[in-house]
Design a protein around this motif. Structure first.
Motif, PDB file in Angstrom:
ATOM      1  N   ALA A 230     -83.188 -25.977 -24.618  1.00  0.00           N
ATOM      2  CA  ALA A 230     -84.119 -25.903 -24.129  1.00  0.00           C
ATOM      3  C   ALA A 230     -84.813 -24.627 -24.570  1.00  0.00           C
ATOM      4  CB  ALA A 230     -84.091 -25.804 -22.514  1.00  0.00           C
ATOM      5  N   VAL A 234     -88.847 -24.248 -26.119  1.00  0.00           N
ATOM      6  CA  VAL A 234     -89.983 -23.606 -25.349  1.00  0.00           C
ATOM      7  C   VAL A 234     -90.387 -22.597 -26.594  1.00  0.00           C
ATOM      8  CG1 VAL A 234     -90.175 -21.707 -23.873  1.00  0.00           C
ATOM      9  CG2 VAL A 234     -88.894 -23.717 -22.996  1.00  0.00           C
ATOM     10  N   LEU A 237     -92.648 -24.634 -29.003  1.00  0.00           N
ATOM     11  CA  LEU A 237     -93.769 -24.954 -28.334  1.00  0.00           C
ATOM     12  C   LEU A 237     -95.032 -23.766 -28.007  1.00  0.00           C
ATOM     13  CD1 LEU A 237     -92.958 -27.150 -25.291  1.00  0.00           C
ATOM     14  CD2 LEU A 237     -94.382 -27.765 -27.075  1.00  0.00           C
ATOM     15  N   ALA A 238     -94.239 -22.512 -27.822  1.00  0.00           N
ATOM     16  CA  ALA A 238     -94.985 -21.241 -27.943  1.00  0.00           C
ATOM     17  C   ALA A 238     -95.677 -20.958 -29.167  1.00  0.00           C
ATOM     18  CB  ALA A 238     -94.322 -20.002 -27.083  1.00  0.00           C
TER      19      ALA A 238
END
Length: 480
Positions: A230, A234, A237-238
């Motif tokens: 996860a 993240v 995506l950032a």
């Protein structure tokens, strides 16, 4: 204004729409013929059917990454050379895909195909826009769209026949004769438009935009595979968000950005592109879901699976003749708001398809979906040019094509993600589990499509009136 070494005569103008239409047909045939072959490719390469989504998504992602430079390429090197190069690269990629021996190699060769395909659609539209006046543009582009709809008719059936009686590699080799024929006619008849002075390519913008889009698409693809933790997801995506945000800043500061985001100040353009993006997210995943549902879930042969898609394409073509009258009578706002809701409801209706659903019901649902999908695409594609000047046509076409391919790529990845969430890895070949997972994906895509109708509510009642009224279109053309 565009500088050209020649002025196309009347015979070239008559042939040009046919030439562009053949290129679009080759692209649409390739995509739809491959969808039917997904289960066969998965079996031949010993992978799960849901994992073959990377073969579909990599092509549309490649289109989205390379389409933004197509306008610059055409202006710099000429439409004839770029269009011919696009067809040649697409044909070469098709041959390499047919020779692929692993899923990874097939994905890489699809990227090569996508690089060629990225130049075909926007450069073809630019050539049409520079050859024909605005009053004729809607009519010409409507004609060019018809062969693109024939591809989905022929593709699934041809793919089913090839997979059943030949080999899955044949779905790529069918592009070769069409590509070679296209190269001949492009070199002989395509007008060679180019700009007299072309600014330098926005390389920094290409790196920021392309990198952000590629990373975002990759995250969507692997999210349901649990190949990354996860925290890693993240972080990716950032980074993707930061790259795209940085491009947004650069586009406002540089005088010649990769994509002219200033066009989004036009209400009609903004609604057509953004609303079209969210609508295509829902529609983009359907070609991936249908073969899974029909072949693995319901046990139909590849040929029958292809035939079940046929009514959708037939309805799409049948509506084309009525579109100008419908838009003139109801207006773009009413058509797009209401039609988007209907399309979403029709996608939702496929969540009811199961092992006990009669074939006639599936055929009826596909026909109705095709009818309203055709209305949706025609409305969105023509609204893009409603308030765009002649000088902005190329930039508008490039942005619209980029958004369209991004939405399709994300739609495929999203549909596969939803299906994978509801189908455990050990049940990827279990018919009942596949049916359940695909039904959940149809529910998600249908709800998303219904919600996307909100975007079109910002339109005014008379927006796009000149595009749907022939006399008004002539008046607008005369003013320019």
């Amino acid at each position: 204004m565009a500088a050209t070494t020649e002025q196309p005569d009347a015979s070239v103008q008559r042939l040009l729409p046919w030439l562009v239409a053949v290129a679009f047909f080759m692209q649409s045939l390739d995509t739809t013929i491959l969808n039917t072959a997904v289960p066969a490719i998965a079996q031949a390469m010993d992978v799960k059917p849901l994992n073959v989504k990377s073969v579909l998504a990599s092509y549309t992602l490649s289109l989205a990454v390379f389409i933004p430079i197509s306008g610059w390429m055409a202006d710099r090197y000429g439409t004839r050379r770029v269009f011919a190069g696009a067809i040649g690269l697409f044909t070469l990629g098709s041959v390499l895909c047919g020779l692929a021996t692993s899923l990874e190699m097939l994905v890489a060769c699809r990227v090569v195909q996508g690089m060629g395909g990225a130049m075909m659609m926007p450069v073809g539209r630019m050539t049409l826009a520079r050859t024909f006046g605005k009053a004729e543009l809607v009519r010409v582009m409507s004609f060019v769209a018809i062969p693109s709809l024939i591809g989905p008719m022929v593709g699934p059936v041809a793919g089913g026949l090839i997979v059943t009686y030949l080999d899955w590699r044949g779905v790529f080799y069918v592009n070769v004769p069409v590509g070679l024929l296209g190269l001949y006619f492009v070199q002989r008849y395509l007008p060679d438009y180019r700009e007299a002075k072309v600014p330098a390519l926005d390389m920094a913008g290409m790196v920021l935009f392309g990198g952000g889009i590629a990373l975002l698409s990759y995250v969507l693809e692997v999210f349901g595979d649990h190949t990354h933790g996860a925290a890693t997801v993240v972080v990716m995506l950032a980074i993707a968000a930061a790259l795209l945000a940085a491009y947004g800043v650069r586009a406002r500061l540089t005088p010649h950005p990769l994509l002219n985001l200033g066009l989004f100040r036009l209400r009609t353009f903004r609604a057509a592109v953004s609303g079209g993006f969210f609508t295509r997210l829902g529609l983009g995943g359907i070609p991936f879901l249908f073969p899974l549902l029909y072949q693995i879930g319901l046990g139909f042969s590849p040929v029958v699976s292809g035939l079940l898609v046929l009514p959708q394409a037939v309805a799409s073509i049948g509506l084309k003749a009525f579109m100008p009258a419908i838009l003139a009578r109801l207006g773009y706002r009413n058509v797009l708001v209401g039609n988007t809701v209907v399309v979403g409801l029709m996608i939702l209706s496929f969540a009811t398809v199961g092992t006990h659903t009669p074939v006639w019901q599936i055929v009826g649902q596909a026909f109705i979906l095709g009818f309203f999908t055709s209305m949706q695409y025609t409305s969105m594609n023509t609204l893009v040019y409603a308030d765009v000047s002649a000088q902005q046509t190329s930039a508008a076409s490039t942005i619209a094509a980029t958004g369209q391919q991004l939405a399709i790529s994300f739609g495929v990845a999203g549909a596969a993600l939803v299906a994978a969430i509801f189908v455990p890895p050990e049940l990827h070949s279990h018919p009942a589990a596949i049916v359940h997972g695909v039904q959940q994906a149809f529910l998600a895509l249908g709800v998303l499509t219904v919600l996307s109708s909100v975007v079109f509510m910002e339109l005014k009642a008379d927006d796009g009136e000149g595009m749907s009224n022939h006399d008004a279109s002539h008046r607008r053309h005369d003013e320019h």
